[in-house]
Design a protein around this motif. Structure first.
Motif, PDB file in Angstrom:
ATOM      1  N   VAL A 170       0.841  -1.201   0.000  1.00  0.00           N
ATOM      2  CA  VAL A 170       0.000   0.000   0.000  1.00  0.00           C
ATOM      3  C   VAL A 170       0.873   1.247   0.000  1.00  0.00           C
ATOM      4  O   VAL A 170       0.637   2.198  -0.751  1.00  0.00           O
ATOM      5  CB  VAL A 170      -0.945   0.005   1.219  1.00  0.00           C
ATOM      6  N   GLN A 171       1.909   1.209   0.832  1.00  0.00           N
ATOM      7  CA  GLN A 171       2.788   2.380   0.880  1.00  0.00           C
ATOM      8  C   GLN A 171       3.503   2.598  -0.438  1.00  0.00           C
ATOM      9  O   GLN A 171       3.642   3.733  -0.903  1.00  0.00           O
ATOM     10  CB  GLN A 171       3.827   2.208   1.997  1.00  0.00           C
ATOM     11  N   LEU A 172       3.921   1.487  -1.053  1.00  0.00           N
ATOM     12  CA  LEU A 172       4.612   1.597  -2.331  1.00  0.00           C
ATOM     13  C   LEU A 172       3.679   2.207  -3.381  1.00  0.00           C
ATOM     14  O   LEU A 172       4.055   3.124  -4.127  1.00  0.00           O
ATOM     15  CB  LEU A 172       5.090   0.207  -2.776  1.00  0.00           C
ATOM     16  N   ILE A 173       2.437   1.707  -3.416  1.00  0.00           N
ATOM     17  CA  ILE A 173       1.468   2.256  -4.382  1.00  0.00           C
ATOM     18  C   ILE A 173       1.266   3.742  -4.119  1.00  0.00           C
ATOM     19  O   ILE A 173       1.266   4.558  -5.039  1.00  0.00           O
ATOM     20  CB  ILE A 173       0.117   1.518  -4.289  1.00  0.00           C
ATOM     21  N   ALA A 174       1.111   4.090  -2.837  1.00  0.00           N
ATOM     22  CA  ALA A 174       0.879   5.491  -2.491  1.00  0.00           C
ATOM     23  C   ALA A 174       2.020   6.359  -3.000  1.00  0.00           C
ATOM     24  O   ALA A 174       1.797   7.426  -3.592  1.00  0.00           O
ATOM     25  CB  ALA A 174       0.722   5.643  -0.979  1.00  0.00           C
TER      26      ALA A 174
ATOM     27  N   GLY B 276       6.880  11.892   0.303  1.00  0.00           N
ATOM     28  CA  GLY B 276       6.850  12.095   1.756  1.00  0.00           C
ATOM     29  C   GLY B 276       5.430  12.196   2.272  1.00  0.00           C
ATOM     30  O   GLY B 276       5.065  11.565   3.284  1.00  0.00           O
ATOM     31  N   SER B 277       4.590  12.986   1.566  1.00  0.00           N
ATOM     32  CA  SER B 277       3.196  13.112   2.015  1.00  0.00           C
ATOM     33  C   SER B 277       2.485  11.778   1.936  1.00  0.00           C
ATOM     34  O   SER B 277       1.632  11.468   2.770  1.00  0.00           O
ATOM     35  CB  SER B 277       2.410  14.099   1.156  1.00  0.00           C
ATOM     36  N   ALA B 278       2.843  10.989   0.905  1.00  0.00           N
ATOM     37  CA  ALA B 278       2.181   9.691   0.755  1.00  0.00           C
ATOM     38  C   ALA B 278       2.476   8.802   1.965  1.00  0.00           C
ATOM     39  O   ALA B 278       1.557   8.221   2.559  1.00  0.00           O
ATOM     40  CB  ALA B 278       2.654   9.018  -0.534  1.00  0.00           C
ATOM     41  N   LEU B 279       3.758   8.742   2.339  1.00  0.00           N
ATOM     42  CA  LEU B 279       4.124   7.893   3.484  1.00  0.00           C
ATOM     43  C   LEU B 279       3.526   8.428   4.775  1.00  0.00           C
ATOM     44  O   LEU B 279       2.901   7.689   5.552  1.00  0.00           O
ATOM     45  CB  LEU B 279       5.645   7.810   3.599  1.00  0.00           C
ATOM     46  N   ALA B 280       3.683   9.740   5.000  1.00  0.00           N
ATOM     47  CA  ALA B 280       3.144  10.327   6.226  1.00  0.00           C
ATOM     48  C   ALA B 280       1.634  10.148   6.272  1.00  0.00           C
ATOM     49  O   ALA B 280       1.065   9.834   7.327  1.00  0.00           O
ATOM     50  CB  ALA B 280       3.509  11.803   6.295  1.00  0.00           C
ATOM     51  N   GLY B 281       0.980  10.330   5.107  1.00  0.00           N
ATOM     52  CA  GLY B 281      -0.467  10.174   5.042  1.00  0.00           C
ATOM     53  C   GLY B 281      -0.890   8.759   5.380  1.00  0.00           C
ATOM     54  O   GLY B 281      -1.868   8.544   6.089  1.00  0.00           O
ATOM     55  N   TYR B 282      -0.118   7.807   4.876  1.00  0.00           N
ATOM     56  CA  TYR B 282      -0.454   6.416   5.159  1.00  0.00           C
ATOM     57  C   TYR B 282      -0.437   6.150   6.658  1.00  0.00           C
ATOM     58  O   TYR B 282      -1.365   5.554   7.213  1.00  0.00           O
ATOM     59  CB  TYR B 282       0.537   5.484   4.449  1.00  0.00           C
TER      60      TYR B 282
ATOM     61  N   ILE C  57      -7.115   6.634   3.524  1.00  0.00           N
ATOM     62  CA  ILE C  57      -5.700   6.910   3.265  1.00  0.00           C
ATOM     63  C   ILE C  57      -5.524   8.101   2.339  1.00  0.00           C
ATOM     64  O   ILE C  57      -4.679   8.976   2.578  1.00  0.00           O
ATOM     65  CB  ILE C  57      -5.011   5.669   2.646  1.00  0.00           C
ATOM     66  N   ALA C  58      -6.340   8.148   1.276  1.00  0.00           N
ATOM     67  CA  ALA C  58      -6.197   9.236   0.321  1.00  0.00           C
ATOM     68  C   ALA C  58      -6.430  10.588   0.999  1.00  0.00           C
ATOM     69  O   ALA C  58      -5.691  11.550   0.776  1.00  0.00           O
ATOM     70  CB  ALA C  58      -7.171   9.051  -0.832  1.00  0.00           C
ATOM     71  N   GLY C  59      -7.471  10.646   1.833  1.00  0.00           N
ATOM     72  CA  GLY C  59      -7.753  11.889   2.547  1.00  0.00           C
ATOM     73  C   GLY C  59      -6.580  12.301   3.416  1.00  0.00           C
ATOM     74  O   GLY C  59      -6.203  13.482   3.462  1.00  0.00           O
ATOM     75  N   SER C  60      -5.973  11.309   4.085  1.00  0.00           N
ATOM     76  CA  SER C  60      -4.833  11.628   4.939  1.00  0.00           C
ATOM     77  C   SER C  60      -3.648  12.103   4.109  1.00  0.00           C
ATOM     78  O   SER C  60      -2.920  13.022   4.518  1.00  0.00           O
ATOM     79  CB  SER C  60      -4.402  10.402   5.738  1.00  0.00           C
TER      80      SER C  60
ATOM     81  N   MET D 207      -1.760  15.599   4.441  1.00  0.00           N
ATOM     82  CA  MET D 207      -0.325  15.772   4.656  1.00  0.00           C
ATOM     83  C   MET D 207       0.305  16.691   3.613  1.00  0.00           C
ATOM     84  O   MET D 207       1.176  17.490   3.950  1.00  0.00           O
ATOM     85  CB  MET D 207       0.389  14.405   4.636  1.00  0.00           C
ATOM     86  N   THR D 208      -0.141  16.578   2.335  1.00  0.00           N
ATOM     87  CA  THR D 208       0.398  17.534   1.358  1.00  0.00           C
ATOM     88  C   THR D 208       0.070  18.953   1.803  1.00  0.00           C
ATOM     89  O   THR D 208       0.909  19.854   1.696  1.00  0.00           O
ATOM     90  CB  THR D 208      -0.199  17.329  -0.062  1.00  0.00           C
ATOM     91  N   GLY D 209      -1.155  19.130   2.325  1.00  0.00           N
ATOM     92  CA  GLY D 209      -1.547  20.454   2.807  1.00  0.00           C
ATOM     93  C   GLY D 209      -0.704  20.894   3.977  1.00  0.00           C
ATOM     94  O   GLY D 209      -0.290  22.057   4.055  1.00  0.00           O
ATOM     95  N   ALA D 210      -0.427  19.955   4.896  1.00  0.00           N
ATOM     96  CA  ALA D 210       0.370  20.312   6.078  1.00  0.00           C
ATOM     97  C   ALA D 210       1.777  20.730   5.653  1.00  0.00           C
ATOM     98  O   ALA D 210       2.309  21.740   6.135  1.00  0.00           O
ATOM     99  CB  ALA D 210       0.427  19.116   7.033  1.00  0.00           C
ATOM    100  N   ILE D 211       2.359  19.953   4.721  1.00  0.00           N
ATOM    101  CA  ILE D 211       3.707  20.311   4.261  1.00  0.00           C
ATOM    102  C   ILE D 211       3.680  21.671   3.568  1.00  0.00           C
ATOM    103  O   ILE D 211       4.567  22.505   3.751  1.00  0.00           O
ATOM    104  CB  ILE D 211       4.257  19.223   3.311  1.00  0.00           C
TER     105      ILE D 211
END
Lengths: 379, 367
Positions: free
Chosen positions: B7-11, B239-245, B255-258, B262-266
């Protein structure tokens, strides 16, 4: 007839139609300003940005009372608008990117909270989902009354600030030079837009609310050059789309109100783009054809005059083929000649040979004189 | 490979694949086109599905990509009539097409695994369960598809890097040199469409926008070089993908929402703290300039009156309020800073320019 009957006497449908009409009127009127200020997509961003507000309002109060949820929506939408403004003003990020960021991040955040709630067994979060696509069919009169009150307040404020908003929309710099507090007026107008969006959220949903801001105004713009008329028409189109969409979606099963309303309003836009007088595409096409025909007639007439000038006799006949060669690439010479004959300007002296009549000579001379005088052949 | 890792890899793959074309959308001022395309590809998928009757057919991606290009074309046609502005054109086209898709689905495709919520919201957690054999490897379909799209994006940008760069920053010159900006434009839009289709299966259409626009916009605040911006966007996206996961795991949320959060937080952190363009940096610069300017004003004032008969009267701290309209605390602070920088000395309220101060002020005036 049956539909009209049920609209008048069916309590549910009447409520739904009232709600949809309110939404259409308010978003149409406010959308006019957004479209004129080239902020059409602001509505899109604000309506998406409202989602986390709805969810947080629910988390904080545990209540699904529409008024509370709508307050949350308004606060979030407003915050989104302010943030967007801050990003555009203080960085080199352009407006479109700022809109995209606010829209998607707020929505994603709202979604995260929503799913977080959904997996929490205590929360009765059903009903929040309808904010995505809208469920006009479930509107109660207790939902419509706050919508109507809010809508009336918004419209009243527009009336009060009419002059300022008008100036702001058409010539912001001039407004600033006159000493109007344009930054504040921006905030007021944006806030009103947010309120208008909030009014519609429940019926159309966040995803398609943007269309209700843009489409009625874009349609109304085609029919008029006056702001007052445009706002009125936009409100009218919005109301028609709202009521029409709500009624159609009540007929079939599985038709969410939002998409149907959007399709109705898109239809209105299409008709306006095609048929609106002066601006419409069909109107334009007709005018172009008329102009082209007139130009062809004039060019045949003047060509005959120039040819005749080469002879001593102004009534000297010329072969069609010669005229066709002079009008190379334009065609329609024969048809033009027949039209000119009906007006008594030319005559066919023998088969395939045409000559100017006395009136034709006079007409052609005037045409050439007016062209030389630089007035253009406006005859 | 464990499901979590997959999942993380896909993200990460999705995020990087989105960020690359997103850079050009942000730079070309067409960010909202991604919003439009990511919605209308749904109609392409639905229509292609009615045609082939198979949800796993690769033709669906073709249909969606075509619809994306059609969306762009419609927007431009509408724009060319000059009856509506470009922003309004976008706002008119995509809700209409999207509505058609939603209605088609709810009327004719019920029971098929094609529901609108999934399209809008996406669910990454289920992605590893659809698998495919690929060169003898057992990989999730989403990973294979998005990996392919990532390679495609990388190839396109790598091959046409020079052309894209020129067409983005100086379209007129690009056209004059014989590149076709129109062709590049549609190429890029096709890429965006294909990416949107692949990605929205995993993260949903609205969040495609988050992944396409937010990381590049963040990178835009950090660098002035296109190549760095591409790299940074990819890193920020990943980075956002991993942090979001992990945020999603923590909250048991979408997961997508998170990831979008995270992109927004960064972005927010960068917006506030970016070295040169962040809000804090801007405020500090303004503050510093304010004090520097005040010190310059002070030294100019002193230089001006230094040798005049009224020097003793003019060059006093008490006098600054009258002459420069400074409040007393402000004047004291300016004097303190100027003394610390060795520009002036003070003796009983009387201010004297130092040699260094005289030199600085003369430089300032000449400039």
């Amino acid at each position: 007839m049956e539909l009209l009957n049920s609209l008048l006497f069916d309590y549910t449908l009447r409520t739904v139609a009232l709600g949809a009409a309110t939404l259409g009127i308010v978003s149409g009127a406010l959308g006019s300003f957004a479209v004129l200020r080239r902020q059409s997509l602001l509505g899109d961003a604000m309506s998406h940005a409202a989602l986390p507000g709805v969810v947080i309002a629910f988390m904080l109060t545990g209540s699904k009372t529409p008024v509370i949820l709508l307050v949350g929506a308004a606060v979030a939408g407003w915050l989104g608008a302010l943030l967007m403004n801050g990003v555009v003003r203080n960085t080199r990020i352009k407006e479109d990117s700022a809109l995209g960021i606010i829209l998607s991040v707020f929505f994603g955040f709202g979604l995260m909270l929503l799913t977080f709630l959904q997996r929490n067994p205590d929360a009765r979060q059903a009903g929040l989902n309808s904010f995505l696509f809208g469920q006009a069919a479930t509107l109660l009169i207790s939902d419509v009354i706050p919508m109507a009150i809010l809508g009336t307040i918004v419209l009243l404020l527009v009336l009060i600030f009419w002059k300022e908003f008008k100036l702001l929309s058409f010539d912001r710099d001039f407004a600033a030079s006159l000493g109007y507090p344009v930054a504040w007026l921006d905030v007021v107008l944006t806030s009103l837009l947010v309120l208008a969006i909030v009014v519609g959220l429940q019926a159309v949903g966040v995803v398609l609310m943007s269309a209700m801001v843009v489409a009625p105004a874009a349609a109304a713009r085609q029919w008029t050059d006056r702001l007052g008329v445009m706002v009125f028409l936009a409100a009218l189109f919005g109301a028609i789309a709202g009521v029409g969409g709500a009624m159609i979606s009540s007929l079939g099963s599985g038709l969410s109100t939002g998409p149907v309303v959007v399709l109705v309003v898109s239809g209105i836009v299409l008709l306006s783009l095609l048929f609106a007088p002066n601006r419409g595409l069909v109107w334009n096409w007709v005018r172009q054809q008329r102009d082209r025909r007139k130009l062809r007639l004039q060019s045949v007439l003047t060509n005959m005059y120039y040819l005749a000038e080469q002879h001593d006799d102004m009534a000297h006949p010329h072969a069609v083929t010669v005229l066709q060669a002079m009008n190379f690439g334009q065609g329609g010479v024969r048809r033009s000649l027949h039209v000119l004959r009906e007006r008594g300007l030319v005559q066919e002296s023998s088969s395939g040979f045409w000559a100017l009549t006395a009136e034709g000579v006079e007409e052609a001379r005037q045409l050439i004189d007016s062209r030389r005088a630089g007035k253009g052949g406006d005859r | 490979m464990s499901v979590q890792l997959e999942v993380q890899l896909i993200a990460v793959v999705v995020a990087v694949a989105c960020a690359l074309p997103g850079v050009f959308l942000v730079l070309r001022g067409m960010a909202m086109m991604s919003d439009a395309i990511s919605h209308t590809v749904l109609l392409g998928i639905v229509l292609a599905f009615f045609l082939v009757g198979d949800l796993d057919s690769p033709l669906l991606i073709v249909g969606a990509a075509l619809m994306g290009v059609l969306t762009v074309t419609l927007v431009e046609l509408l724009n060319q009539t000059q009856l509506v502005k470009q922003d309004a054109a976008i706002g008119l086209v995509f809700p209409a097409l999207f509505s058609v898709a939603v209605i088609l689905i709810s009327r004719f495709a019920r029971g098929v695994h094609l529901d609108v919520d999934a399209v809008l919201l996406g669910e990454l957690a289920f992605a590893p369960f659809d698998r495919v054999q690929f060169w003898g490897l057992d990989v999730p379909i989403a990973l294979a598809v998005m990996g392919g799209i990532l390679v495609l994006n990388g190839l396109f940008i790598g091959l046409f890097y020079k052309e894209l760069k020129l067409a983005t920053f100086d379209p007129a010159l690009a056209a004059a040199l014989g590149f076709s900006p129109v062709l590049l434009h549609y190429g890029l839009m096709t890429l965006v469409s294909v990416t949107a289709v692949g990605a929205f299966d995993a993260v949903g259409s609205v969040l495609v926008v988050a992944l396409m626009i937010t990381p590049p916009a963040t990178a835009y605040l950090l660098t002035n070089r296109l190549s760095h911006m591409l790299g940074l966007s990819a890193v920020i996206g990943a980075g956002s993908a991993l942090a979001g996961y992990w945020l999603a795991r923590l909250l048991d949320a979408n997961i997508a929402g998170s990831m979008a959060t995270m992109t927004g937080a960064i972005f927010l952190v960068t917006f506030l703290l970016a070295p040169e363009r962040g809000i804090v940096a801007i405020l500090r610069r303004r503050q510093r300039q304010r004090w520097e300017f005040a010190q310059a004003a002070l030294t100019i004032h002193l230089l001006h009156h230094e040798d005049s008969p009224q020097a003793d009267e003019e060059c006093r701290v008490d006098h600054l309020g009258e002459h420069l309209r400074w409040q007393r605390p402000f004047a004291d602070e300016v004097v303190r800073l100027a003394r610390r920088h060795g520009l002036v000395t003070q003796d009983n309220g009387r201010l004297y320019l130092t040699d260094k101060g005289r030199q600085t002020v003369q430089d300032a005036i000449v400039r």
